[in-house]
Design an enzyme around this catalytic site. Structure first.
Site, mmCIF file in Angstrom:
data_model
loop_
_atom_site.group_PDB
_atom_site.id
_atom_site.type_symbol
_atom_site.label_atom_id
_atom_site.label_comp_id
_atom_site.label_asym_id
_atom_site.label_seq_id
_atom_site.Cartn_x
_atom_site.Cartn_y
_atom_site.Cartn_z
ATOM 1 N N LYS A 105 -137.425 -8.675 15.164
ATOM 2 C CA LYS A 105 -138.883 -8.831 15.151
ATOM 3 C C LYS A 105 -139.597 -7.585 15.694
ATOM 4 O O LYS A 105 -140.797 -7.426 15.464
ATOM 5 C CB LYS A 105 -139.275 -10.080 15.934
ATOM 6 C CG LYS A 105 -138.752 -11.372 15.286
ATOM 7 C CD LYS A 105 -139.145 -12.602 16.058
ATOM 8 C CE LYS A 105 -138.701 -13.874 15.343
ATOM 9 N NZ LYS A 105 -137.292 -14.193 15.513
ATOM 10 N N LYS A 136 -138.105 -7.133 23.797
ATOM 11 C CA LYS A 136 -137.759 -8.309 23.005
ATOM 12 C C LYS A 136 -136.298 -8.689 23.189
ATOM 13 O O LYS A 136 -135.435 -7.838 23.336
ATOM 14 C CB LYS A 136 -138.027 -8.035 21.518
ATOM 15 C CG LYS A 136 -137.831 -9.228 20.605
ATOM 16 C CD LYS A 136 -138.939 -10.234 20.775
ATOM 17 C CE LYS A 136 -138.718 -11.495 19.951
ATOM 18 N NZ LYS A 136 -137.696 -12.392 20.502
ATOM 19 N N SER A 157 -140.818 -16.040 19.731
ATOM 20 C CA SER A 157 -139.800 -15.615 18.772
ATOM 21 C C SER A 157 -139.723 -16.595 17.612
ATOM 22 O O SER A 157 -138.636 -16.962 17.150
ATOM 23 C CB SER A 157 -138.429 -15.483 19.443
ATOM 24 O OG SER A 157 -137.550 -14.715 18.656
ATOM 25 N N SER A 183 -132.978 -11.830 16.963
ATOM 26 C CA SER A 183 -134.449 -11.751 16.975
ATOM 27 C C SER A 183 -135.018 -10.425 17.456
ATOM 28 O O SER A 183 -136.240 -10.244 17.412
ATOM 29 C CB SER A 183 -135.034 -12.889 17.825
ATOM 30 O OG SER A 183 -135.026 -14.090 17.099
#
Length: 501
Positions: free
Chosen positions: A60, A219, A117, A57
């Protein structure tokens, strides 16, 4: 005398030992790690920084850069509505679970993918901004090349497993620097501690936020094939450092190693880590990313999740004490004292129980579907629930109960109709009234008497109301007096109750 140039090699060997102990298999797999000074782009520490790796993720971040870049170019806007398609709704968790056809603004979508997420929302961003997932992936690859991310290949906007999609720690550091440099007005996106959707509060998966002093983004990510990854930024005394950690066996280990790397990075002066930049890091000899699934997702254990970091509640003092034990071991190996390299022996007995401090209180940011909170179905439901007792509106019932018939208006309506009132009958009701009031009534006539009477005697209103009711019941009566009498007030009560129910 210790040679500082040997530090990366020594640390790499120790880290390789740590990875070997964690995986229990061949030591050829070395988890990538990188520390870089954001302003200068100079590398403070690196290990396997250009090795290909499955991003999960942290993809992203790339999705967010492309979206913000489109907004900057005028090709999109933060308040434009994105629609959740059936394909987006079918994406596996982590997700918001929106039904197909649900709409939300790009601004809310970016907040959701940075904190929750959510894979369904990231997919919707790709479809709506790129026309299709393939179209958006093409924009991701084009942007990556322009930024100098030479080790990255993108096929989807959410980071779910795809053997064709990978990146490197170096490329993610390049991307992190670009986000902070190119979109300073959007830095808050990466530091939101939680979002609130309706009544649900969802904390950020980043276990460093609110736990490590100075951390303000960015993140995390996790899939079995790539392990636990994080791109994190921290700012102390005006100096910003970016740390990338990939391929860890748990969220806890990822967060602890990132914290140690921050300690090491902030412990170095800007003149002590050489002149190597991200662009100067050598290309990796590894052609494809390793598959960490056998080591990360053992079928004999529960499936790990990126929420493991929520379990980090130990005190900072305990963490500091264990870090000293690690320093002693590293000093014995010839390395300078620093808690930053303690992660090399993460699986040793001395460090097994290390943890970060408890998390600071969450400060949720509101998100919603639709263009504004009033349009959100969830927001509307949540607002209606507490408002239900208010909907009974006791005040409205009091209004109905007010002594409307005592007002002078009905008397004036009688005068307007020209109706005659038998004087003896009305005078008989004023037995207790003062003689002056009675004589005034007799001399002035019915209309004047009915208007003047309530001022001196409240009981005079009753006959007027009674007479109004009689007059209103006749076909010749006008609608005005009918609306002002007591019988007309009863339907108002009934209709109000029906509405409240």
């Amino acid at each position: 005398m210790f040679n500082a140039a040997l530090l990366p090699r020594l640390a790499g060997r120790l880290l390789g030992l740590g990875a070997l102990l964690a995986a229990g298999t061949a030591g050829a797999v070395t988890a990538p790690m990188l520390v870089v000074d954001v302003d200068s782009g100079k590398v403070i520490y690196s290990q396997g920084a250009t090795d290909p790796w499955f991003p999960a993720s942290i993809t992203k971040l790339m999705t967010t850069y492309v979206a913000l870049d489109m907004v900057r170019q005028g090709r999109a806007s933060m308040d434009q509505l994105l629609t959740i398609s059936e394909a987006a709704a079918a994406e596996p968790p982590s997700k918001m679970g929106f039904k197909p056809g649900t709409q939300l603004t790009l601004d809310n979508a970016l907040k959701i993918i940075m904190v929750k997420s959510a894979n369904d929302v990231a997919w919707a961003i790709g479809e709506n901004l790129g026309g299709s997932i393939d179209g958006f992936a093409a924009q991701m690859n084009e942007t990556a090349q322009r930024l100098g991310m030479r080790d990255s290949r993108w096929t989807n906007p959410n980071g779910l497993p795809d053997p064709r999609q990978w990146t490197s720690a170096r490329d993610m550091a390049v991307l992190g620097r670009a986000l902070l440099r190119d979109f300073p007005e959007n830095r808050d996106l990466f530091s939101i501690s939680a979002i609130q959707f309706g009544r649900a509060v969802m904390p950020n998966h980043n276990g460093l936020l609110g736990r490590y002093a100075g951390v303000d983004g960015m993140k995390t990510g996790f899939i079995c094939s790539g392990g636990f990854n994080v791109v994190a930024s921290a700012n102390r005394n005006g100096r910003r450092i970016l740390t990338v950690v990939m391929g860890q066996a748990s969220a806890r280990e990822r967060d602890l190693k990132a914290a140690d790397l921050f300690d090491y990075g902030f412990g170095q002066s800007s003149f002590s880590f050489g002149g190597q930049t991200l662009a100067e890091l050598p290309t990796s000899p590894i052609a494809t990313p390793p598959d960490m699934r056998p080591y990360i997702c053992d079928k004999r254990r529960p499936m790990p999740t990126d929420a493991d970091s929520a379990a980090l509640t130990a005190s900072a003092a305990a963490a500091g004490g264990n870090a000293d034990n690690a320093n002693a071991q590293l000093m014995a190996a010839g390395a300078p004292p620093s808690s930053a390299l303690a992660f090399a022996t993460m699986n040793s007995a001395a460090l097994r129980n290390r943890a970060l401090p408890p998390r600071a209180p969450l400060q949720p940011v509101l998100v919603w579907t639709g263009r504004d909170p009033a349009e959100s179905a969830i927001a509307a439901t949540d607002e209606a629930a507490p408002a239900k007792p208010v909907a009974a509106r006791p005040a409205a019932r009091v209004k109905v109960a007010k002594p409307v018939p005592q007002r002078p208006a009905p008397s004036r309506s009688i005068a307007a109709t020209g109706a005659t009132v038998p004087q003896p009958k009305l005078l008989a009701r004023h037995k207790g009234a003062a003689p002056a009031a009675a004589s005034a009534f007799a001399s002035t006539g019915p209309s004047t008497a009915v208007i003047a009477e309530p001022k001196g005697h409240k009981a005079a209103a009753k006959p007027a109301a009674k007479h109004d009711a009689k007059q209103d019941s006749k076909p010749a009566a006008k609608p005005a007096p009918k609306a002002e009498t007591k019988p007309a007030a009863k339907p108002t009560v009934k209709s109000a109750r029906k509405k409240d129910d």
